[in-house]
Design an enzyme around this catalytic site. Structure first.
Site, PDB file in Angstrom:
ATOM      1  N   TRP A  10       0.815  -1.223   0.000  1.00 45.03           N
ATOM      2  CA  TRP A  10       0.000   0.000   0.000  1.00 45.03           C
ATOM      3  C   TRP A  10       0.846   1.269   0.000  1.00 45.03           C
ATOM      4  CZ3 TRP A  10      -4.501  -1.194   4.014  1.00 45.03           C
ATOM      5  CH2 TRP A  10      -5.393  -2.102   3.427  1.00 45.03           C
ATOM      6  N   LYS A  11       2.143   1.136   0.152  1.00 46.21           N
ATOM      7  CA  LYS A  11       3.046   2.306   0.197  1.00 46.21           C
ATOM      8  C   LYS A  11       2.527   3.323   1.231  1.00 46.21           C
ATOM      9  CE  LYS A  11       4.107   1.227  -4.572  1.00 46.21           C
ATOM     10  NZ  LYS A  11       4.795   1.627  -5.780  1.00 46.21           N
ATOM     11  N   HIS A  96      12.951  -2.482  -1.473  1.00 45.51           N
ATOM     12  CA  HIS A  96      12.109  -1.953  -2.559  1.00 45.51           C
ATOM     13  C   HIS A  96      12.883  -0.845  -3.285  1.00 45.51           C
ATOM     14  CE1 HIS A  96       8.800  -0.052  -4.668  1.00 45.51           C
ATOM     15  NE2 HIS A  96       8.088  -1.143  -4.447  1.00 45.51           N
ATOM     16  N   GLU A 145      11.221  -6.945  -9.330  1.00 47.51           N
ATOM     17  CA  GLU A 145      10.458  -5.751  -9.708  1.00 47.51           C
ATOM     18  C   GLU A 145      11.316  -4.817 -10.555  1.00 47.51           C
ATOM     19  OE1 GLU A 145       7.009  -4.942  -6.802  1.00 47.51           O
ATOM     20  OE2 GLU A 145       8.762  -3.876  -6.115  1.00 47.51           O
ATOM     21  N   GLY A 151       4.548   1.132 -11.194  1.00 49.16           N
ATOM     22  CA  GLY A 151       3.624   2.270 -11.240  1.00 49.16           C
ATOM     23  C   GLY A 151       3.503   2.921 -12.604  1.00 49.16           C
ATOM     24  N   GLY A 204      -0.170  -0.185  -6.886  1.00 47.34           N
ATOM     25  CA  GLY A 204      -1.355   0.627  -7.186  1.00 47.34           C
ATOM     26  C   GLY A 204      -2.669  -0.148  -7.199  1.00 47.34           C
TER      27      GLY A 204
HETATM   28  C1  PEP Z   1       5.450  -1.899  -6.161  1.00 44.83           C
HETATM   29  O1  PEP Z   1       5.761  -0.726  -5.950  1.00 44.83           O
HETATM   30  O2  PEP Z   1       5.871  -2.802  -5.414  1.00 44.83           O
HETATM   31  C2  PEP Z   1       4.588  -2.201  -7.288  1.00 44.83           C
HETATM   32  C3  PEP Z   1       4.595  -3.400  -7.751  1.00 44.83           C
HETATM   33  O3  PEP Z   1       3.843  -1.142  -7.775  1.00 44.83           O
HETATM   34  P1  PEP Z   1       2.773  -1.178  -8.980  1.00 44.83           P
HETATM   35  O4  PEP Z   1       1.977  -2.470  -8.861  1.00 44.83           O
HETATM   36  O5  PEP Z   1       1.927   0.019  -8.758  1.00 44.83           O
HETATM   37  O6  PEP Z   1       3.549  -1.152 -10.248  1.00 44.83           O
END
Ligand code: PEP
Length: 219
Positions: A10-11, A96, A145, A151, A204
Site C-alpha cells: 500500500w506504500k 524496494h 520488480e 507504477g 497501485g
Molecule cells: C510496487 O511498488 O511494489 C509495485 C509493484 O507497484 P505497482 O503495482 O503500482 O507497479
C-alpha cells in the site's frame, strides 16, 4: 498445484478512515483462499487496525511491513525495529527500489535489515530490480520488480520475468519468486502461470479492494 502468493504494497497511502473503507469493501468477498497466500503490507501505523480486523474475522490473510530498521531496539529515534514489527506482522518488504532510490539504502544496510528480520522471525520479501541485484544468503522469498514497470502501467513481459525467476532460483537458496510491476487482474495470470513465478507483488492495483480481490481470484 503450486501455492501462489499475492502481496499488496500500500506504500504511503490510506488514512485510518480509508483503511476501514477498504476493509468494508473487501469483507464482502470470500476470505477462504485455500491455495493462495495473501499478504497485506500497509504503512506501519495501520498494522494494528488490520491485525485486529483479521483476527476478529479468523482470516488467513497475513500482514507484512514495508520496511524495518537496520538496528536492533534502542536509541534509534524514528526507527521501527524488527522486534516491534513482529508483534503485528509475519513478513517485511526489504530493498524496494523506492527505498533504494529515495532513502539511499545500500546493499550493506539491506543485508543488516534481513539479518534482524530473520532474528525476530519476520520473513523478508527481498526486492530485486534485475538479475544482478545482490541477494543475502538467508532469504527465501524474492520479488523481482524491474524499475521501469513500477507504477507505470508497463509490465515486464512474462517470458523475461520467468527467465529471471528461474535464474534466481538456480543461483541462490531462494524458493519463492514473485513478480511485481503494474500487475492487474487482467495480466496477473500471465505471470502466475509460468513455472518459476510463485506470485505477485501489487502496488497501485491493491488500493482498490475489488480489483485486489479480482487479482487474487485470477492469480
Ligand atoms: C510496487 O511498488 O511494489 C509495485 C509493484 O507497484 P505497482 O503495482 O503500482 O507497479
Amino acid at each position: 498445484m503450486k501455492r501462489k502468493f499475492i502481496v499488496a504494497n500500500w506504500k504511503s497511502n490510506f488514512t485510518s478512515l480509508e483503511v476501514n473503507q477498504w476493509i468494508e469493501r473487501f469483507k464482502n468477498y470470500d476470505l477462504g483462499f485455500t491455495n493462495k497466500g495473501v499478504i497485506i503490507c500497509p504503512p506501519f501505523v495501520m498494522l494494528p487496525i488490520l491485525k485486529s480486523y483479521l483476527s476478529n474475522h479468523k482470516s488467513s490473510i497475513k500482514l507484512g511491513a514495508q520496511n524495518v530498521s537496520p538496528f536492533d531496539e534502542g536509541a534509534y529515534t524514528g526507527e521501527v525495529s524488527a522486534k516491534q514489527i513482529k508483534e503485528f506482522a509475519d513478513y517485511v518488504l526489504i530493498g524496494h527500489s523506492e527505498r533504494r532510490k529515495n532513502f539511499m539504502e545500500s546493499d550493506e544496510i539491506l543485508f543488516k535489515k534481513v539479518e534482524l528480520a530473520n532474528k525476530y522471525g519476520l520473513a523478508p520479501i527481498f526486492c530485486v530490480q534485475d538479475e544482478t541485484t545482490k541477494i543475502p544468503e538467508n532469504v527465501k522469498m524474492v520479488a523481482y520488480e524491474p524499475v521501469f514497470a513500477i507504477g507505470t502501467g508497463n509490465p515486464d513481459n512474462p517470458e523475461t520475468a520467468e527467465k529471471i525467476a528461474k535464474q534466481i532460483k538456480e543461483n541462490t537458496k531462494v524458493t519463492t519468486v514473485l513478480y511485481g510491476g503494474s500487475v492487474t487482474s487482467k495480466n496477473v495470470k500471465d505471470f502466475t502461470q509460468t513455472p518459476d513465478i510463485n506470485g505477485v507483488l501489487v502496488g497501485g492495483a491493491s488500493l482498490d479492494a475489488q480489483e485486489f480481490y479480482a487479482i487474487i481470484q485470477n492469480a
